[in-house]
Design an enzyme around this catalytic site. Structure first.
Site, mmCIF file in Angstrom:
data_model
loop_
_atom_site.group_PDB
_atom_site.id
_atom_site.type_symbol
_atom_site.label_atom_id
_atom_site.label_comp_id
_atom_site.label_asym_id
_atom_site.label_seq_id
_atom_site.Cartn_x
_atom_site.Cartn_y
_atom_site.Cartn_z
ATOM 1 C CB CYS A 107 12.895 9.237 8.223
ATOM 2 S SG CYS A 107 14.052 8.152 7.339
ATOM 3 C CD GLU A 152 9.612 13.409 11.084
ATOM 4 O OE1 GLU A 152 8.581 12.882 11.278
ATOM 5 O OE2 GLU A 152 10.780 12.624 10.965
ATOM 6 C CB VAL A 179 0.556 6.286 11.184
ATOM 7 C CG1 VAL A 179 -0.088 4.977 10.373
ATOM 8 C CG2 VAL A 179 -0.135 7.589 10.696
ATOM 9 C CD GLU A 204 12.911 1.041 8.215
ATOM 10 O OE1 GLU A 204 13.056 1.733 7.281
ATOM 11 O OE2 GLU A 204 13.763 0.288 8.631
ATOM 12 C CE LYS A 244 -1.494 3.183 2.018
ATOM 13 N NZ LYS A 244 -1.719 4.638 1.571
#
Ligand code: NAP
Ligand code: MG
Length: 488
Positions: A293, A390, A241, A259, A184
């Protein structure tokens, strides 16, 4: 094999479709537009799939699983090598679609393809290295051994910032380890994921072994996570999430690999070569417009060299050319969407209200579109939101510190623990930072750029489960079978 290249096949589909069982399947539901962030133009459409499409794709994957796991691992590895050849042959089309779909400068799209080739190369080799062990038995005439067996159907859920590498990092190890996959991809970047599926089909991947189901995370993604036939879910994305998803998957005793985000610190010790450190930090902060990231997003700098470092950093940020990713001069492309740009701009405003100083020049003329000027915030303190959250944009927070004790404390005073860097001519300081920083990765005297055959991952809120890439990837995608053997 198709006469079209994979990218043309995907972009010329007449109806928004998923890739299931080796072919195109229209979704029953709605579809959504895929936009070029630089121009706002519609470059394609993708289905908005839900339960029905996910159930179908997982069923297909489950059916393909048995014969795929019976295919010898070295043969599975060879298939990845064939796919690498196809990716090399279609580099230009993949790079151009990636830049149009996501916005990153074309040269970064090419670098992403090279990186994907590097990761695939290692995983192709894993086909000949999926070793087990023998264990001495206490019983004479007995042989005890361990073998790696495939985990089973994998759900792969990926973000938009690395449209090619994020799926490759999951598909490479999943496939070589003998697992069928339902992918997905992020709503912003489904086309590259679909083109990758075509590439693997053309390389000879049997029908049903890889299925790509497009749609939103809350609909299609959540269905993948909840399906009990999915043995493991490998997720890359935000911590928020990831946390919800891990609860769902582990609640049904599925395996989960996460991750997640980062707030990666770089400590600049007073002994550092300041111009060199500034260059490395600016590069690691601005690549992919900071939507990485592993972007450096906090600088901890000793007071003695702080003014000098900030000057070098702000010069580098001011020099960076902001523009369309298709323009050869561009260093910093658009952010992925206007909403995301607004979120980044909000952080700069919040930082300013909290007392930080913007030291980069006020942007004079940004192009039309979701652009954000590279911005350095100075005099940030550890409690400010811009020091802790972040931002995921071209924004760098500078915190001034008095030596290694304070720097390490500040580095670790954060929920995240993905990557980090230390710049120091003093080996003792570098080694101390290396050992005491809470992070999955640490770079000494260079920016936070990893290599395609080395384990990659984070601690604390930055990740869970086996590190991906390199020798540890197989730890998630296989499970152990222990065999006790006695001659009859
Ligand atoms: P995101 O919003 O967390 O989404 C990641 C993926 O999860 C997307 O495909 C998303 O679908 C899907 N998703 C959303 N909600 C879901 C749910 N309830 N159940 C299942 N799937 C769901 O992250 P993003 O905005 O795409 O990417 C940015 C984040 O990824 C940053 O935090 C960044 O640090 C992190 N990241 C981490 C790494 C790493 O290796 N550590 C690498 C790259 C990025 P939609 O398409 O609907 O959003
Ligand atoms: Mg998202």
């Amino acid at each position: 094999m198709s006469v079209l290249n994979p990218v043309d096949e995907v972009t010329s589909l007449s109806r928004p479709s998923n890739f299931v069982d080796g072919g195109w399947e229209e979704s029953r539901g709605d579809s959504h537009e895929v936009l070029d962030p630089a121009t706002g133009k519609v470059i394609g459409r993708a289905p908005r799939s839900g339960k029905i499409e996910v159930e179908r794709a997982v069923g297909v994957a489950e059916a393909a699983q048995l014969s795929w796991e019976a295919t010898p691992a070295p043969v599975r590895g060879e298939l990845l090598r064939t796919a690498m050849g196809q990716l090399r042959a279609h580099r230009d089309q993949f790079a151009s679609l990636m830049t149009q779909e996501m916005g990153k400068p074309l040269r970064e799209s090419y670098a992403e393809i090279d990186r994907a080739l590097g990761e695939l190369d290692y995983m192709a080799g894993e086909g000949t290295r999926l070793e087990g062990s023998t264990v001495p038995s206490r019983r004479s005439g007995h042989l005890v051994m361990t073998q790696r067996t495939p985990l089973g159907v994998i759900g792969a859920i990926t973000p938009w910032n690395f449209p090619l590498i994020a799926p490759v990092r999951k598909l490479g190890p999943a496939l070589v380890c003998g697992n069928a996959v339902v992918l997905k991809p992020a709503q912003e970047t489904p086309l590259i994921a679909l083109a990758l599926a075509v590439l693997l089909r053309d390389a000879g991947l049997p029908d049903g072994v890889l299925n790509v189901v497009c749609g939103s995370g809350t609909e299609a993604g959540a269905e993948v996570a909840a399906d009990v036939r999915v043995a493991g879910v490998s997720f890359t994305g935000s911590t928020e999430v990831g946390r919800t998803l891990a609860a769902t998957v582990s609640g049904r005793l599925g395996a989960v690999q996460l991750e997640l985000g980062g707030k990666n610190p770089a400590y600049v010790h007073r002994s550092a070569d300041v111009p060199s450190a500034a260059g490395e930090i600016a590069g690691a902060a601005l690549q992919t417009a900071g939507q990485r990231c592993t972007a450096i997003s906090r600088v901890l700098v000793d007071h003695e060299v702080a003014d000098d470092l900030v000057r070098h950093l702000s010069e580098a940020f001011d020099r960076a050319v902001v523009g369309s990713g298709l323009d050869a001069q561009t260093d910093v492309g658009p952010l992925v969407t206007a909403e995301h740009r607004d979120r980044v701009a909000d952080y700069v405003r919040i930082g300013h209200e909290e007392g930080a100083t913007v030291v980069t020049a006020a942007p004079t003329a940004l192009p039309e579109g979701p652009y954000h000027a590279p911005t350095v915030l100075d005099h940030v303190t550890p409690q400010m939101r811009v020091a802790r959250e972040e931002i995921f944009g071209p924004v760098l927070s500078v915190l001034r510190v008095s030596g290694a004790d304070e720097a390490i404390r500040a580095a670790n005073d954060c929920d995240y623990g993905l990557t980090s860097a230390v710049f120091s001519a003093d080996l003792g300081t570098a080694l101390r930072f290396m050992s005491e920083v809470r992070a999955g990765m640490v770079h000494v005297n260079h920016g936070t750029n990893s290599e395609p055959h080395v384990p990659f991952g984070g601690v604390d809120d930055s990740g869970l489960g086996a590190y991906s890439i390199g020798q540890t990837a197989k730890d998630f995608f296989t499970e152990l079978k222990v065999a006790y053997v006695r001659a009859p």
